[in-house]
Motif scaffolding. Structure first.
Motif, mmCIF file in Angstrom:
data_model
loop_
_atom_site.group_PDB
_atom_site.id
_atom_site.type_symbol
_atom_site.label_atom_id
_atom_site.label_comp_id
_atom_site.label_asym_id
_atom_site.label_seq_id
_atom_site.Cartn_x
_atom_site.Cartn_y
_atom_site.Cartn_z
ATOM 1 N N GLU A 299 49.029 -17.616 -13.474
ATOM 2 C CA GLU A 299 50.143 -16.758 -13.847
ATOM 3 C C GLU A 299 50.588 -17.116 -15.262
ATOM 4 O O GLU A 299 50.854 -18.279 -15.549
ATOM 5 C CB GLU A 299 51.301 -16.953 -12.867
ATOM 6 N N GLY A 300 50.665 -16.131 -16.137
ATOM 7 C CA GLY A 300 51.127 -16.369 -17.495
ATOM 8 C C GLY A 300 50.006 -16.761 -18.434
ATOM 9 O O GLY A 300 48.957 -17.245 -18.010
ATOM 10 N N PRO A 301 50.218 -16.593 -19.730
ATOM 11 C CA PRO A 301 49.170 -16.843 -20.720
ATOM 12 C C PRO A 301 48.831 -18.310 -20.913
ATOM 13 O O PRO A 301 47.750 -18.637 -21.395
ATOM 14 C CB PRO A 301 49.765 -16.245 -22.003
ATOM 15 N N THR A 302 49.728 -19.232 -20.538
ATOM 16 C CA THR A 302 49.452 -20.654 -20.735
ATOM 17 C C THR A 302 48.745 -21.277 -19.541
ATOM 18 O O THR A 302 48.419 -22.463 -19.561
ATOM 19 C CB THR A 302 50.753 -21.431 -20.993
ATOM 20 N N HIS A 303 48.502 -20.504 -18.491
ATOM 21 C CA HIS A 303 47.765 -20.965 -17.310
ATOM 22 C C HIS A 303 48.435 -22.161 -16.651
ATOM 23 O O HIS A 303 47.763 -23.042 -16.124
ATOM 24 C CB HIS A 303 46.316 -21.311 -17.685
ATOM 25 N N GLY A 304 49.757 -22.195 -16.645
ATOM 26 C CA GLY A 304 50.471 -23.339 -16.092
ATOM 27 C C GLY A 304 50.738 -23.261 -14.605
ATOM 28 O O GLY A 304 51.094 -24.268 -13.988
ATOM 29 N N VAL A 305 50.583 -22.081 -14.001
ATOM 30 C CA VAL A 305 50.894 -21.902 -12.580
ATOM 31 C C VAL A 305 49.708 -21.243 -11.889
ATOM 32 O O VAL A 305 49.271 -20.156 -12.278
ATOM 33 C CB VAL A 305 52.159 -21.026 -12.396
ATOM 34 N N LEU A 306 49.173 -21.898 -10.865
ATOM 35 C CA LEU A 306 48.051 -21.343 -10.106
ATOM 36 C C LEU A 306 48.577 -20.323 -9.104
ATOM 37 O O LEU A 306 49.534 -20.587 -8.376
ATOM 38 C CB LEU A 306 47.309 -22.461 -9.362
ATOM 39 N N GLY A 307 47.919 -19.145 -9.059
ATOM 40 C CA GLY A 307 48.431 -18.070 -8.209
ATOM 41 C C GLY A 307 47.589 -17.718 -7.007
ATOM 42 O O GLY A 307 48.000 -16.868 -6.204
ATOM 43 N N ASN A 308 46.409 -18.320 -6.814
ATOM 44 C CA ASN A 308 45.537 -17.948 -5.688
ATOM 45 C C ASN A 308 46.260 -18.130 -4.357
ATOM 46 O O ASN A 308 46.571 -19.260 -3.959
ATOM 47 C CB ASN A 308 44.273 -18.807 -5.678
ATOM 48 N N PRO A 309 46.537 -17.041 -3.620
ATOM 49 C CA PRO A 309 47.336 -17.165 -2.393
ATOM 50 C C PRO A 309 46.655 -17.944 -1.278
ATOM 51 O O PRO A 309 47.324 -18.624 -0.501
ATOM 52 C CB PRO A 309 47.586 -15.704 -1.987
ATOM 53 N N ASP A 310 45.321 -17.864 -1.171
ATOM 54 C CA ASP A 310 44.639 -18.546 -0.068
ATOM 55 C C ASP A 310 44.551 -20.050 -0.271
ATOM 56 O O ASP A 310 44.264 -20.798 0.673
ATOM 57 C CB ASP A 310 43.235 -17.969 0.137
ATOM 58 N N VAL A 311 44.814 -20.515 -1.485
ATOM 59 C CA VAL A 311 44.747 -21.951 -1.752
ATOM 60 C C VAL A 311 45.873 -22.697 -1.034
ATOM 61 O O VAL A 311 45.684 -23.806 -0.549
ATOM 62 C CB VAL A 311 44.796 -22.223 -3.263
ATOM 63 N N ARG A 312 47.032 -22.065 -0.931
ATOM 64 C CA ARG A 312 48.172 -22.754 -0.315
ATOM 65 C C ARG A 312 47.845 -23.212 1.106
ATOM 66 O O ARG A 312 48.021 -24.390 1.445
ATOM 67 C CB ARG A 312 49.401 -21.850 -0.291
ATOM 68 N N ASN A 313 47.388 -22.305 1.949
ATOM 69 C CA ASN A 313 47.127 -22.661 3.347
ATOM 70 C C ASN A 313 46.024 -23.704 3.458
ATOM 71 O O ASN A 313 46.103 -24.617 4.288
ATOM 72 C CB ASN A 313 46.761 -21.417 4.154
ATOM 73 N N GLY A 314 44.975 -23.577 2.628
ATOM 74 C CA GLY A 314 43.879 -24.531 2.674
ATOM 75 C C GLY A 314 44.325 -25.933 2.308
ATOM 76 O O GLY A 314 43.985 -26.911 2.984
ATOM 77 N N VAL A 315 45.113 -26.064 1.228
ATOM 78 C CA VAL A 315 45.601 -27.377 0.815
ATOM 79 C C VAL A 315 46.609 -27.914 1.830
ATOM 80 O O VAL A 315 46.574 -29.100 2.185
ATOM 81 C CB VAL A 315 46.237 -27.295 -0.591
ATOM 82 N N GLU A 316 47.488 -27.063 2.309
ATOM 83 C CA GLU A 316 48.501 -27.503 3.271
ATOM 84 C C GLU A 316 47.866 -28.104 4.524
ATOM 85 O O GLU A 316 48.241 -29.195 4.964
ATOM 86 C CB GLU A 316 49.395 -26.328 3.662
#
Length: 386
Positions: free
Chosen positions: A337-354
């Motif tokens: 998210e955003g031009p500096t690539h500071g925030v990862l937005g992939n929604p499926d990553v949350r559940n996998g990491v959790e």
């Protein structure tokens, strides 16, 4: 307002040819015309060499700040191609160094992007008054020189070569940059970070700019994120830390997850997160990490009677007291998210990491009851104080 000022037609459209656009607005490509932008130039050149090492095509990358104000990036990989690139009449080396977005690598989870936007070394060439390239390949040594983004000499065979590899040197253009003084410390910080996150990486950084103050560091960390955690603890004024918990897992079709963390009997929190070795300030991987930690701690606390039925679950914002952690994910198609690539937005990553973090932390708590009691009691008491 005059008629001339009111007139608005195609004559007002400015067309910038060649590298004019890059040189006119360099901040769009390397972030700034100050020291930060200079640092990004180094990373854009080192990007390919680093990925060669990670792919097993080389063993080390050597970056040198030279006495004449330049930077030399050398590797012992196979050497850049010198035959014609596909669909191009120029040698592969010249294409890489003179064409925007030309590059090598798959772009998948096993590649890292060091530069701001991954624009490639051609932009560095355009913003440099001079660039030189040497390729050692198949027993032959080739050289070529460039100036401000274009080839100044043809690719020339200059003799026999021992070993293989590529060496690219560049000198930033003082007409573009407000300063051409590189920060050794800032380069070392990012390169060290990269070596922590990629266990197979071996990088050296050498400063030869001042004869009486030359220095060199080798950055190689076989223990990966465990070493990273030790480094963070050494640079933080905390009490004696508890045991480090570290693991790597592959979440099918989503990402590779590498996590290391420890608690200490203090109140400060220090969590560093990365996506494809790029530093992040937040995102779905970090949200999943916190949620997984909170779920595991809550479940264990209830099992051990440390939480009563009246106590609420431990929130994801409560597990950070005394926590130092490194959270790194590597995925094939990161969405930032955003031009500096500071925030990862992939929604499926949350559940996998959790789920991954929750499963491993619950196992660790059950296998280490004495240490688990100290950790969970500290978190529960902190939550009650709040």
């Amino acid at each position: 307002m005059s008629e001339e000022a009111k007139r608005y037609d195609a004559s007002h459209i400015q067309v910038l040819e060649g590298w004019e656009a890059v040189r006119k607005r360099p901040g769009m490509y390397v972030g700034s015309t100050g020291e930060y932008g200079l640092r990004q130039m180094v990373f854009e050149v080192a990007d390919r060499a680093v990925n060669d090492v990670l792919a097993g095509r080389g063993t080390s990358v050597n970056i040198t700040l030279t006495p004449d104000g330049g930077v030399r990036v050398a590797d012992d990989g196979p050497g850049l191609p010198i035959d014609e690139a596909e669909g191009d009449d120029d040698p592969g080396l010249e294409t890489l160094l003179t064409r925007m977005h030309a590059g090598v690598g798959s772009g998948g989870r096993h590649d890292v992007v060091l530069g701001l936007c991954g624009v490639g070394p051609a932009v560095v060439n355009a913003l440099s008054r001079r660039m030189t390239a040497e390729v050692r390949r198949e027993g032959v040594r080739w050289v070529q020189e460039y100036a401000r983004g274009v080839a100044a000499t043809p690719l020339t065979e200059v003799g026999m070569a021992t070993g293989s590899g590529t060496t690219i040197a560049f000198w930033p253009d003082a007409d573009v940059f407000g300063t051409t003084e590189f920060s050794f410390d800032a380069l070392e910080d990012r390169l060290r970070e990269l070596a922590f996150l990629n266990q197979g990486l071996d990088i050296s950084l050498t400063d030869l700019r001042r004869e009486d103050e030359s220095r060199s560091v080798r950055l190689r960390f076989p223990a990966g994120t465990r070493d990273f955690l030790d480094f963070l603890a050494d640079h933080t004024a905390t009490s004696t830390p508890m045991e480090t918990v570290a693991f790597e897992r592959e979440v099918p079709r989503i990402a590779g997850v590498e996590v290391a963390f420890r608690w200490c009997s203090c109140h400060e929190e220090q969590v560093r997160s990365f996506a494809n070795s790029r530093p992040t300030i937040g995102g779905t991987h970090l949200t999943g990490f916190r949620a997984g930690m909170a779920a595991a701690v809550t479940a264990y606390a209830r099992e051990q009677g440390l939480l009563t039925s009246e106590d609420p679950d431990i929130g994801a914002d409560r597990i950070g007291e005394g926590l130092t952690a490194v959270v790194s994910v590597k995925l094939d198609r990161p969405q930032f998210e955003g031009p500096t690539h500071g925030v990862l937005g992939n929604p499926d990553v949350r559940n996998g990491v959790e789920q991954t973090v929750q499963d491993h932390l619950r196992w660790w708590l059950q296998e280490n009851p004495a240490r688990a009691a100290d950790v969970v009691d500290q978190i529960v008491q902190g939550a009650r104080r709040d």
